[in-house]
Motif scaffolding. Structure first.
Motif, PDB file in Angstrom:
ATOM      1  N   GLN A 170       0.786   1.872  15.417  1.00 55.62           N
ATOM      2  CA  GLN A 170       0.031   1.049  13.881  1.00 55.62           C
ATOM      3  C   GLN A 170       0.052   1.920  12.776  1.00 55.62           C
ATOM      4  OE1 GLN A 170      -3.730   0.046  16.005  1.00 55.62           O
ATOM      5  NE2 GLN A 170      -3.113   0.758  17.669  1.00 55.62           N
ATOM      6  N   TYR A 171       0.991   0.646  12.169  1.00 53.85           N
ATOM      7  CA  TYR A 171       0.770   1.219  10.286  1.00 53.85           C
ATOM      8  C   TYR A 171       1.510   0.311   9.758  1.00 53.85           C
ATOM      9  CZ  TYR A 171       1.819   6.494  11.545  1.00 53.85           C
ATOM     10  OH  TYR A 171       2.043   7.893  12.741  1.00 53.85           O
ATOM     11  N   PRO A 172       0.537   0.115   9.063  1.00 55.48           N
ATOM     12  CA  PRO A 172       0.513  -0.888   7.703  1.00 55.48           C
ATOM     13  C   PRO A 172       1.843  -1.638   7.788  1.00 55.48           C
ATOM     14  CG  PRO A 172      -0.536   0.593   6.262  1.00 55.48           C
ATOM     15  CD  PRO A 172      -0.226   0.918   7.746  1.00 55.48           C
ATOM     16  N   SER A 173       3.216  -1.000   7.718  1.00 52.10           N
ATOM     17  CA  SER A 173       4.182  -1.678   7.689  1.00 52.10           C
ATOM     18  C   SER A 173       3.946  -2.511   9.484  1.00 52.10           C
ATOM     19  CB  SER A 173       5.321  -0.968   7.612  1.00 52.10           C
ATOM     20  OG  SER A 173       5.124   0.235   8.377  1.00 52.10           O
ATOM     21  N   PHE A 174       3.269  -2.822  10.091  1.00 53.23           N
ATOM     22  CA  PHE A 174       3.697  -3.328  11.691  1.00 53.23           C
ATOM     23  C   PHE A 174       4.171  -4.930  11.463  1.00 53.23           C
ATOM     24  CE2 PHE A 174       1.907  -5.617  15.033  1.00 53.23           C
ATOM     25  CZ  PHE A 174       2.202  -4.963  16.082  1.00 53.23           C
ATOM     26  N   THR A 175       3.730  -5.346  10.444  1.00 56.68           N
ATOM     27  CA  THR A 175       3.968  -6.975  10.141  1.00 56.68           C
ATOM     28  C   THR A 175       5.614  -6.879   9.813  1.00 56.68           C
ATOM     29  OG1 THR A 175       2.860  -8.101   9.358  1.00 56.68           O
ATOM     30  CG2 THR A 175       2.738  -7.018   8.291  1.00 56.68           C
ATOM     31  N   LEU A 176       5.846  -5.951   8.778  1.00 56.31           N
ATOM     32  CA  LEU A 176       7.464  -6.017   8.683  1.00 56.31           C
ATOM     33  C   LEU A 176       8.402  -5.248  10.009  1.00 56.31           C
ATOM     34  CD1 LEU A 176       6.722  -4.626   4.987  1.00 56.31           C
ATOM     35  CD2 LEU A 176       6.405  -7.098   6.086  1.00 56.31           C
ATOM     36  N   VAL A 192      -6.922 -10.045   8.151  1.00 61.17           N
ATOM     37  CA  VAL A 192      -7.037 -10.449   8.903  1.00 61.17           C
ATOM     38  C   VAL A 192      -6.756  -9.140  10.373  1.00 61.17           C
ATOM     39  CG1 VAL A 192      -5.836 -12.500   9.511  1.00 61.17           C
ATOM     40  CG2 VAL A 192      -4.824 -10.268  10.366  1.00 61.17           C
ATOM     41  N   GLY A 193      -6.590  -8.149   9.757  1.00 61.52           N
ATOM     42  CA  GLY A 193      -6.817  -6.710  10.813  1.00 61.52           C
ATOM     43  C   GLY A 193      -6.004  -6.263  10.930  1.00 61.52           C
ATOM     44  N   LEU A 194      -5.733  -5.005  10.320  1.00 63.28           N
ATOM     45  CA  LEU A 194      -4.376  -3.813  11.285  1.00 63.28           C
ATOM     46  C   LEU A 194      -4.693  -4.263  12.968  1.00 63.28           C
ATOM     47  CD1 LEU A 194      -1.598  -2.630  11.707  1.00 63.28           C
ATOM     48  CD2 LEU A 194      -2.877  -0.378  11.167  1.00 63.28           C
ATOM     49  N   CYS A 195      -5.150  -3.481  13.812  1.00 61.56           N
ATOM     50  CA  CYS A 195      -5.788  -3.648  15.041  1.00 61.56           C
ATOM     51  C   CYS A 195      -5.678  -4.866  15.793  1.00 61.56           C
ATOM     52  CB  CYS A 195      -7.136  -2.986  15.489  1.00 61.56           C
ATOM     53  SG  CYS A 195      -7.292  -2.728  16.987  1.00 61.56           S
ATOM     54  N   GLU A 196      -6.633  -5.972  14.879  1.00 67.30           N
ATOM     55  CA  GLU A 196      -6.227  -7.073  15.266  1.00 67.30           C
ATOM     56  C   GLU A 196      -4.725  -7.668  15.692  1.00 67.30           C
ATOM     57  OE1 GLU A 196      -8.723  -6.450  13.368  1.00 67.30           O
ATOM     58  OE2 GLU A 196     -10.136  -5.934  14.788  1.00 67.30           O
ATOM     59  N   LYS A 223       4.200  -8.508  -6.681  1.00 63.67           N
ATOM     60  CA  LYS A 223       5.721  -8.650  -6.370  1.00 63.67           C
ATOM     61  C   LYS A 223       5.786  -6.118  -5.588  1.00 63.67           C
ATOM     62  CE  LYS A 223       7.553 -10.917 -10.033  1.00 63.67           C
ATOM     63  NZ  LYS A 223       8.341 -10.710 -11.580  1.00 63.67           N
ATOM     64  N   GLU A 224       5.033  -6.212  -5.536  1.00 60.12           N
ATOM     65  CA  GLU A 224       4.525  -4.639  -5.267  1.00 60.12           C
ATOM     66  C   GLU A 224       3.055  -4.461  -4.752  1.00 60.12           C
ATOM     67  OE1 GLU A 224       5.738  -1.601  -7.377  1.00 60.12           O
ATOM     68  OE2 GLU A 224       8.106  -1.382  -6.590  1.00 60.12           O
ATOM     69  N   PHE A 225       3.435  -3.716  -3.301  1.00 58.81           N
ATOM     70  CA  PHE A 225       1.537  -3.487  -2.564  1.00 58.81           C
ATOM     71  C   PHE A 225       2.196  -2.528  -2.441  1.00 58.81           C
ATOM     72  CE2 PHE A 225      -0.723  -3.482   1.296  1.00 58.81           C
ATOM     73  CZ  PHE A 225      -0.980  -4.248   1.216  1.00 58.81           C
ATOM     74  N   VAL A 226       0.628  -1.969  -2.459  1.00 63.95           N
ATOM     75  CA  VAL A 226       1.063  -0.205  -1.922  1.00 63.95           C
ATOM     76  C   VAL A 226      -0.881  -0.425  -0.817  1.00 63.95           C
ATOM     77  CG1 VAL A 226      -0.416   1.551  -2.552  1.00 63.95           C
ATOM     78  CG2 VAL A 226       0.515   0.297  -4.565  1.00 63.95           C
ATOM     79  N   PRO A 227      -0.618   0.528   0.044  1.00 61.65           N
ATOM     80  CA  PRO A 227      -0.983   0.000   1.372  1.00 61.65           C
ATOM     81  C   PRO A 227      -1.547   0.565   2.228  1.00 61.65           C
ATOM     82  CG  PRO A 227       1.583   1.108   2.081  1.00 61.65           C
ATOM     83  CD  PRO A 227       0.832   0.806   0.505  1.00 61.65           C
ATOM     84  N   THR A 228      -2.575   0.596   1.048  1.00 61.78           N
ATOM     85  CA  THR A 228      -4.377   0.916   1.026  1.00 61.78           C
ATOM     86  C   THR A 228      -5.481   0.368   2.078  1.00 61.78           C
ATOM     87  OG1 THR A 228      -4.682   0.862  -0.420  1.00 61.78           O
ATOM     88  CG2 THR A 228      -4.172   2.455  -0.919  1.00 61.78           C
ATOM     89  N   ALA A 238      -8.526   2.910  16.776  1.00 61.57           N
ATOM     90  CA  ALA A 238      -8.907   3.993  16.545  1.00 61.57           C
ATOM     91  C   ALA A 238      -9.526   4.211  15.584  1.00 61.57           C
ATOM     92  CB  ALA A 238      -8.494   5.273  17.626  1.00 61.57           C
ATOM     93  N   GLY A 239     -10.225   2.875  14.877  1.00 64.76           N
ATOM     94  CA  GLY A 239     -10.409   3.015  13.655  1.00 64.76           C
ATOM     95  C   GLY A 239     -10.038   4.420  12.458  1.00 64.76           C
ATOM     96  N   HIS A 240      -8.746   4.864  12.838  1.00 65.20           N
ATOM     97  CA  HIS A 240      -8.626   6.129  11.785  1.00 65.20           C
ATOM     98  C   HIS A 240      -7.955   4.944  10.376  1.00 65.20           C
ATOM     99  CE1 HIS A 240      -8.101   8.105  15.436  1.00 65.20           C
ATOM    100  NE2 HIS A 240      -8.864   9.046  14.700  1.00 65.20           N
ATOM    101  N   ARG A 241      -7.934   5.452   9.467  1.00 66.05           N
ATOM    102  CA  ARG A 241      -7.922   5.105   7.864  1.00 66.05           C
ATOM    103  C   ARG A 241      -5.381   5.727   8.367  1.00 66.05           C
ATOM    104  NH1 ARG A 241     -10.788   3.732   3.676  1.00 66.05           N
ATOM    105  NH2 ARG A 241     -12.862   4.243   4.134  1.00 66.05           N
TER     106      ARG A 241
END
Length: 725
Positions: free
Chosen positions: A507-513, A483-487, A429-434, A440-443
């Motif tokens: 490029q951040y986790p919410s890219f897909t959103l 699948v990978g944020l970069c991909e 129901k909630e997702f912590v984007p870690t 570039a390989g950066h977190r």
């Protein structure tokens, strides 16, 4: 005759003689072959002037044409359409020669006799009834003005000085050596200004009478010929009486020269001045597809293909006489415009707007571009200059967040990595984007939890199919991490996505959103690639350009296979269910189609991107003033009032209505079936079917406790069983 009258006439004659003598002396001075240092010096000065003038290419209007050849807009610096000599009515040629240079075919660059006669005739009439300069000299004067790079040079080319006249005469001598009389007359008729913004005889004939120069009658030809001496003074639109008087003077001159008969002159003079003023709009404001037209204009002004700098490109568009053939299909444009205007009226009370772009799969051709506004002053209600459908370089828009329409790129990447339709992921129901890394390989990521407030709910497992159908945010965040944020980013860029400002997607986790700001035209082109089985084409609006000099190179769509056709087929299969079983259910169009809804955070805007194998479209609805300040909450639009607007509420119906109308008469084509390997874990719909069964069982269980059911009457139940057919 009275003594006073006699003296006045003598003074007039003396004046005429003096002026004629001075004029003749000035004109003949260079040719004098008598002795004397000053004469030889003058002759040397004349001879030292350049004799050949590189005659300029005249500024000609450019026209933008739709795919069916209909005109969308005209652009010009000077409203001119150059025509050959044979396409000018003979009576028009005779009229202009009669009033401006009656001995044109008899003299060379200089006509001393004609000049003297003109001076005397003009003085006697008290107005200019005959021209003093030859047509060759007049052409040179106009040509030098056209060649001027700035206002000062233009004034210099037109100022009444002896130096200018000498320069004109020298060039006229060269002109007469290089061209025939008919060629010079053709040049003059195409360069002359006829007032009211009409340059050249063809534009003038169209402007004043709504006909071509080839179809001019005697009275109309005389009217136009009379204007050029003073385009403001004798303009029949501004001064009808003065214009008619000037026309009749031209007819009298033609009669005097026996160019026409007395009967012809009388019949022409009897004609009233009947004008049919036909304005030639300059630019896109009055176009039937104004924002598409503006897109084409910006493509030419901004693309180095059309010139090294903006000045060159603007000159090409406004002066080059281009015939610009475009991709716009009027039928589809009308369908899109009707749909956006119906669902989001241009002057709706909430100030919301809608934009839609149609792109043909496999070609990149933009067949429609509609906004529920008119192109114009943004401070006025129902108007705006910003093209919300395009990138910044084609319309000044900074773009809009794409919302859940971006989930398709994560889905496509998962399928490219050989995930099956039945593969499951738990959607919290909630997702912590870690656990995300960029290319570039950066977190990247933070501890702020993301939820499902947009299109779906979490808290259990979803398959690739059902997670997409319900557009579950946390499911796609889990899938993106897998699948990978970069991909995922690379998948989007392979399909042409970039920020509307022209920069790379962030490029951040919410890219897909869909937090990146993009344009409808780019999104439509990306979805078109799925309809074309993975073949991506950059969106294009121009198919060809011709100029008086020949074809002009235009940008290519650069079509190429961006993703495997099998992956595209699988995406099409999944997105097809969005329209039949998912968030856009109820927006089917009666033929195979696929699509994805998008609702941006806090209902700041809403999207729908959908397609068939024949056409793709992206629809955005939001507020041009800023979606976060003016969200899609508690709004009344064309089809009703909404507490909040999802992608399925307004954008999807716009898409449905557009596609239904636009594809009428277009043969129906289906999608290719995905390969069997994607079904190795089932169809992916089992969870959906199981959920429905569980819900039905619960409903049935509840229903068993309700009074009035048939099983409360054993006799009636036995009766129904006994007589069951």
């Amino acid at each position: 005759m009275k003594t006073g009258d006699t003296l006045a006439r003598l003074r007039d004659l003396a004046t005429v003689g003096f002026i004629a003598g001075m004029l003749t002396a000035a004109l003949l001075l260079p040719y004098a072959l008598m002795g004397g240092l000053s004469v030889r010096a003058a002759d040397h000065g004349f001879q030292s002037l350049p004799a050949d003038l590189v005659t300029p290419a005249l500024p000609q209007s450019s026209v933008i044409l739709a795919a069916d050849g209909s005109k969308l807009a005209t652009f010009y610096y000077e409203n001119r359409v150059e025509v050959p000599f044979a396409q000018v009515a003979p009576v028009m040629r005779k009229a202009i020669v009669a009033i401006e240079d009656s001995r044109f075919y008899e003299h060379g660059a200089l006509d001393v006799k004609g000049t003297l006669r003109a001076v005397i005739a003009n003085l006697r009439a008290g107005e200019v009834v005959e021209g003093g300069s030859t047509l060759s000299q007049q052409y040179i004067k106009n040509a030098l003005a056209e060649m001027a790079d700035n206002a000062q040079e233009r004034r210099s080319a037109l100022e009444p000085t002896a130096g200018r006249k000498l320069r004109e005469l020298r060039y006229a001598v060269g002109l007469e050596k290089r061209f025939t009389k008919d060629q010079i007359l053709e040049k003059y008729l195409n360069i002359a200004y006829f007032g009211d913004g009409a340059y050249g005889v063809e534009a003038a004939a169209r402007h004043y009478f709504g006909v071509h120069a080839a179809d001019l009658t005697l009275d109309r030809a005389a009217m136009l010929a009379g204007i050029v001496r003073s385009p403001t003074t004798y303009n029949p639109h501004l001064h009808p009486k003065r214009g008619r008087k000037r026309r009749d003077l031209v007819l009298n001159r033609m009669l005097q020269l026996k160019v026409i008969t007395p009967a012809e002159a009388a019949a022409a003079r009897a004609q009233p001045v009947r004008l049919k003023i036909t304005k030639t709009p300059n630019g896109c404001v009055t176009s039937s597809a104004p924002f598409f037209c503006d897109y084409v204009q910006r493509e030419i002004l901004g693309n180095p293909v059309f010139g090294k700098n903006l000045r060159q490109r603007r000159a090409l568009l406004q002066r080059g006489g281009l015939e610009i053939h475009t991709t716009l299909e009027p039928k589809m444009q009308k369908a899109a415009q009707h749909a956006v205007d119906r669902h989001v009226p241009p002057k709706n009370s909430s100030g919301k707007a809608a934009a839609e772009v149609l792109v043909r799969p496999g070609t990149g051709e933009i067949t429609a571009m509609a906004i529920d506004r008119k192109l114009g002053d943004s401070s006025k209600r129902g108007m705006m200059w910003v093209n919300l459908a395009a990138d910044a370089d084609h319309g000044s828009s900074l773009g809009m967040q794409a919302g859940s329409t971006f989930k398709v790129f994560t889905l496509a990447e998962a399928l490219r990595q050989d995930m099956a339709f039945g593969d499951k992921l738990f959607a919290p129901k909630e997702f912590v984007p870690t656990g995300f890394r960029d290319c570039a390989g950066h977190r990247v990521g933070d501890s702020t939890a993301l939820g499902n407030a947009g299109d779906g709910e979490g808290g259990h497992d979803f398959t690739l199919v059902t997670g997409t159908w319900h557009s579950v945010n946390t499911f796609f965040l889990e899938l993106e991490r897998k699948v990978g944020l970069c991909e995922t980013y690379k998948m989007a860029t392979r399909l042409g996505m970039r920020k509307a400002t022209g920069g790379k997607l962030q490029q951040y986790p919410s890219f897909t959103l869909g937090f990146n700001t993009v344009s409808p035209v780019r999104l439509a082109a990306a979805y078109a690639a799925f309809g074309a089985r993975g073949r991506y084409c950059s969106p294009i609006a121009i198919t060809g350009i011709t100029s008086p000099k020949g074809p002009v190179k235009v940008p290519s769509a650069g079509c190429h296979q961006a993703i495997d056709s099998d992956v595209a087929d699988a995406v099409n299969h999944v997105l097809g269910g969005v329209l039949t079983k998912g968030t856009a259910k109820g927006n089917e169009i009666g033929r195979p189609a696929a699509g994805k809804t998008g609702t941006v955070d806090n209902f700041s805007s809403a999207w729908f991107a959908g397609y068939t194998p024949d056409m793709a479209s992206a629809v955005w609805v939001g507020d041009p003033r800023g979606g976060y300040k003016h969200p899609l909450r508690d709004v009344c639009l064309g089809e009703g009032c909404f507490a909040q607007v999802y992608g399925a509420d307004v954008p999807a119906p716009i898409w449905r209505d557009t596609m239904t109308e636009a594809l009428q008469g277009v043969p129906e084509h289906g999608f290719s079936a995905p390969s069997g390997g994607f079904f190795r874990k089932g169809s992916g719909e089992e969870e959906e079917d199981k959920d429905k069964k569980d819900k039905k069982d619960k409903d049935d269980a509840k229903g068993g406790d309700q009074p009035g059911r048939d099983d409360e009457s054993p006799f009636l139940n036995w009766l129904l069983q006994a007589f069951r057919p």
